[in-house]
Design a protein around this motif. Structure first.
Motif, PDB file in Angstrom:
ATOM      1  N   SER A 206     -54.382  32.735  -2.258  1.00 19.21           N
ATOM      2  CA  SER A 206     -53.979  31.567  -2.677  1.00 19.21           C
ATOM      3  C   SER A 206     -54.927  30.618  -2.016  1.00 19.21           C
ATOM      4  O   SER A 206     -55.270  29.441  -2.513  1.00 19.21           O
ATOM      5  N   ILE A 207     -55.644  30.604  -0.835  1.00 21.31           N
ATOM      6  CA  ILE A 207     -56.563  29.919  -0.371  1.00 21.31           C
ATOM      7  C   ILE A 207     -57.752  29.607  -1.049  1.00 21.31           C
ATOM      8  O   ILE A 207     -58.231  28.441  -1.289  1.00 21.31           O
ATOM      9  N   GLY A 208     -58.081  30.741  -2.021  1.00 20.65           N
ATOM     10  CA  GLY A 208     -59.332  30.421  -2.944  1.00 20.65           C
ATOM     11  C   GLY A 208     -58.908  30.266  -4.385  1.00 20.65           C
ATOM     12  O   GLY A 208     -59.708  29.713  -5.104  1.00 20.65           O
ATOM     13  N   SER A 209     -57.741  30.391  -4.737  1.00 18.18           N
ATOM     14  CA  SER A 209     -57.566  30.595  -6.167  1.00 18.18           C
ATOM     15  C   SER A 209     -56.148  29.691  -6.280  1.00 18.18           C
ATOM     16  O   SER A 209     -55.745  29.539  -7.566  1.00 18.18           O
ATOM     17  N   GLY A 210     -55.312  29.075  -5.333  1.00 20.82           N
ATOM     18  CA  GLY A 210     -54.124  28.411  -5.804  1.00 20.82           C
ATOM     19  C   GLY A 210     -54.540  27.031  -5.970  1.00 20.82           C
ATOM     20  O   GLY A 210     -55.705  26.683  -6.112  1.00 20.82           O
ATOM     21  N   PHE A 211     -53.055  26.319  -5.941  1.00 19.02           N
ATOM     22  CA  PHE A 211     -53.319  24.705  -6.367  1.00 19.02           C
ATOM     23  C   PHE A 211     -52.309  24.135  -5.705  1.00 19.02           C
ATOM     24  O   PHE A 211     -51.196  24.838  -5.105  1.00 19.02           O
ATOM     25  N   VAL A 212     -52.612  22.909  -5.281  1.00 16.83           N
ATOM     26  CA  VAL A 212     -51.884  22.058  -4.270  1.00 16.83           C
ATOM     27  C   VAL A 212     -51.817  20.894  -5.277  1.00 16.83           C
ATOM     28  O   VAL A 212     -52.825  20.053  -5.216  1.00 16.83           O
ATOM     29  N   LEU A 213     -50.491  20.437  -5.682  1.00 16.72           N
ATOM     30  CA  LEU A 213     -50.160  19.412  -6.558  1.00 16.72           C
ATOM     31  C   LEU A 213     -51.207  19.562  -7.597  1.00 16.72           C
ATOM     32  O   LEU A 213     -51.687  18.324  -8.161  1.00 16.72           O
TER      33      LEU A 213
ATOM     34  N   THR B 133     -57.848  19.695 -18.794  1.00 20.14           N
ATOM     35  CA  THR B 133     -56.651  19.830 -19.699  1.00 20.14           C
ATOM     36  C   THR B 133     -55.411  20.141 -18.372  1.00 20.14           C
ATOM     37  O   THR B 133     -55.940  20.526 -17.164  1.00 20.14           O
ATOM     38  N   VAL B 134     -54.044  19.934 -18.748  1.00 19.82           N
ATOM     39  CA  VAL B 134     -53.203  20.272 -17.737  1.00 19.82           C
ATOM     40  C   VAL B 134     -52.263  21.337 -18.170  1.00 19.82           C
ATOM     41  O   VAL B 134     -51.708  21.062 -19.251  1.00 19.82           O
ATOM     42  N   ARG B 135     -52.032  22.431 -17.719  1.00 17.98           N
ATOM     43  CA  ARG B 135     -51.361  23.544 -18.089  1.00 17.98           C
ATOM     44  C   ARG B 135     -50.363  23.823 -16.923  1.00 17.98           C
ATOM     45  O   ARG B 135     -51.166  24.260 -15.728  1.00 17.98           O
ATOM     46  N   ASP B 136     -49.041  23.946 -16.941  1.00 17.30           N
ATOM     47  CA  ASP B 136     -48.201  24.348 -16.047  1.00 17.30           C
ATOM     48  C   ASP B 136     -48.263  23.344 -14.756  1.00 17.30           C
ATOM     49  O   ASP B 136     -48.140  23.769 -13.522  1.00 17.30           O
ATOM     50  N   GLY B 137     -48.808  22.153 -14.947  1.00 21.79           N
ATOM     51  CA  GLY B 137     -48.786  21.208 -13.870  1.00 21.79           C
ATOM     52  C   GLY B 137     -50.281  21.416 -13.097  1.00 21.79           C
ATOM     53  O   GLY B 137     -50.403  20.625 -11.903  1.00 21.79           O
ATOM     54  N   HIS B 138     -51.086  22.150 -13.457  1.00 28.04           N
ATOM     55  CA  HIS B 138     -52.376  22.459 -12.850  1.00 28.04           C
ATOM     56  C   HIS B 138     -53.495  21.915 -13.915  1.00 28.04           C
ATOM     57  O   HIS B 138     -53.367  22.061 -15.078  1.00 28.04           O
ATOM     58  N   LEU B 139     -54.532  21.635 -13.250  1.00 26.58           N
ATOM     59  CA  LEU B 139     -55.664  21.043 -13.939  1.00 26.58           C
ATOM     60  C   LEU B 139     -56.502  22.203 -14.199  1.00 26.58           C
ATOM     61  O   LEU B 139     -57.042  23.030 -13.347  1.00 26.58           O
TER      62      LEU B 139
END
Length: 359
Positions: free
Chosen positions: A180-187, A51-57
């Motif tokens: 964020s290195i381990g729990s962030g998102f990029v695109l 699913t996609v929530r707030d632009g994140h997978l």
């Protein structure tokens, strides 16, 4: 008569294609991965949903990809070391040391929320990991110590070093940039997946678009012959140990960043065996020579999916090593060239026997 010949030729081509596909080193690992995913999907409907929530997978497949980043980073370096006929047992301890150095610096700086502080901590952790790789490579290439013994030194002593860095405590920090290195998102894609994917692409280009891959395999097949042929085996072997140490340090940071806690006793514990398992599942032989970087991706996914399957099947986590061993045995036996050779001999011998009886 012509139709008969064409039909026979068609069957021959089909059999050749099937034999080529099933004989590929990645066929059985991929089959094992698909079976695991399907089994999890049957037991837990919706397991394969994304699913996609707030632009994140989000979803179980995304979590598997995220958790596969650490074993993949370890396995990439381990794969290249094994290709030279070596081994690196210190990668788990390097994970602990690298994370301990990074978090200790951030904790003592008192400015963990600053991006520059998080980046400096990351840099210091990677520099220490690189230095360990240099040390391991020095022991193996310059002093001529067997790789198993040379890297066993830091496997044993590494956690003590990490404990000295953290002063025997579990070091925790509050640093959103580091986390964020381990729990962030990029695109929309988890950052660990981006990091592991980027490293894989860079290493793949290095070993497959240059002569390095061929030189690694030549060293693993026959080190002395490659040296006599003009290959600088010492420098190349030293380089892969440095790279392995660096990637182990990066794996430690990616693994520990979500919790922002450096537990030197547990971070990276037994991860060196997981890295070796991933490499073997990917079709690379431990005696050196030909290696498969693509196989490390499949192996990392199998390992992570297997760990998730234990949870999905409501089994005790204590049985996870047993399932790892069973999957490893099945994949290795199914891909055994000797076994396939014997089965091929039996299949081809039967028509001959039947023809002799008819005559």
């Amino acid at each position: 008569m012509t139709g008969t010949i064409t039909g026979a030729d068609g069957r021959t081509r089909f059999q050749t294609t099937v034999a080529r596909v099933t004989g590929h080193q990645l066929f059985w690992p991929v089959v094992a991965l698909v079976v695991l995913l399907l089994a999890c999907g049957i037991v837990s409907p919706g397991f394969l949903d994304v699913t996609v929530r707030d632009g994140h997978l989000f979803g179980q497949p995304v979590d598997i990809l995220r958790q596969s980043a650490t074993p993949l980073l370890l396995a990439i370096g381990m794969c290249l070391v094994i290709a030279t006929g070596g081994i690196d047992l210190s990668v788990g301890a390097v994970m602990a040391i690298s994370l301990a150095v990074s978090l200790t610096y951030i904790a003592e700086s008192g400015t963990g929320s600053n991006l520059s502080t998080a980046l400096t901590g990351l840099f210091l952790g990677l520099v220490v990991a690189l230095a360990i790789g240099v040390f391991n490579g020095f022991l193996v290439t310059v002093l001529g110590i067997q790789p198993f013994i040379a890297t066993l030194i830091l496997m044993i002593a590494g956690r003590g070093i990490a404990m000295l860095v953290t002063k025997g405590q579990i070091t925790t920090v509050t640093s959103p940039p580091f986390k964020s290195i381990g729990s962030g998102f990029v695109l929309g894609i988890p950052t660990p997946v981006i990091i592991a994917g980027g490293v894989f692409v860079l290493v793949a280009l290095l070993v497959r678009r240059t002569a390095l891959g061929m030189l690694l395999e030549s060293i693993g097949i026959n080190r002395e012959a490659s040296r006599l042929a003009g290959v600088k085996s010492r420098n190349i072997t030293w380089f892969v140990y440095i790279l392995c140490g660096l990637l182990a340090g990066l794996a430690g940071i990616v693994y520990g960043a979500p919790t922002m806690a450096a537990d030197s006793n547990n971070i990276g514990l037994m991860k060196e065996l997981d890295a070796i398992m991933v490499v073997v599942l990917g079709g690379t032989k431990l005696d050196g020579g030909k290696f498969s970087l693509a196989g490390t991706i499949v192996g990392a996914l199998i390992l992570t999916t297997l760990e998730r399957a234990v949870v999905i099947f409501h089994l005790p986590t204590q049985v996870t090593p047993l399932f790892k061993a069973l999957v490893l045995i099945v994949v290795c036996v199914a891909g055994s060239e000797r076994l396939r050779g014997k089965l091929k001999i039996r299949r081809t011998s039967r028509p001959v026997v039947a023809a002799e009886v008819a005559a």
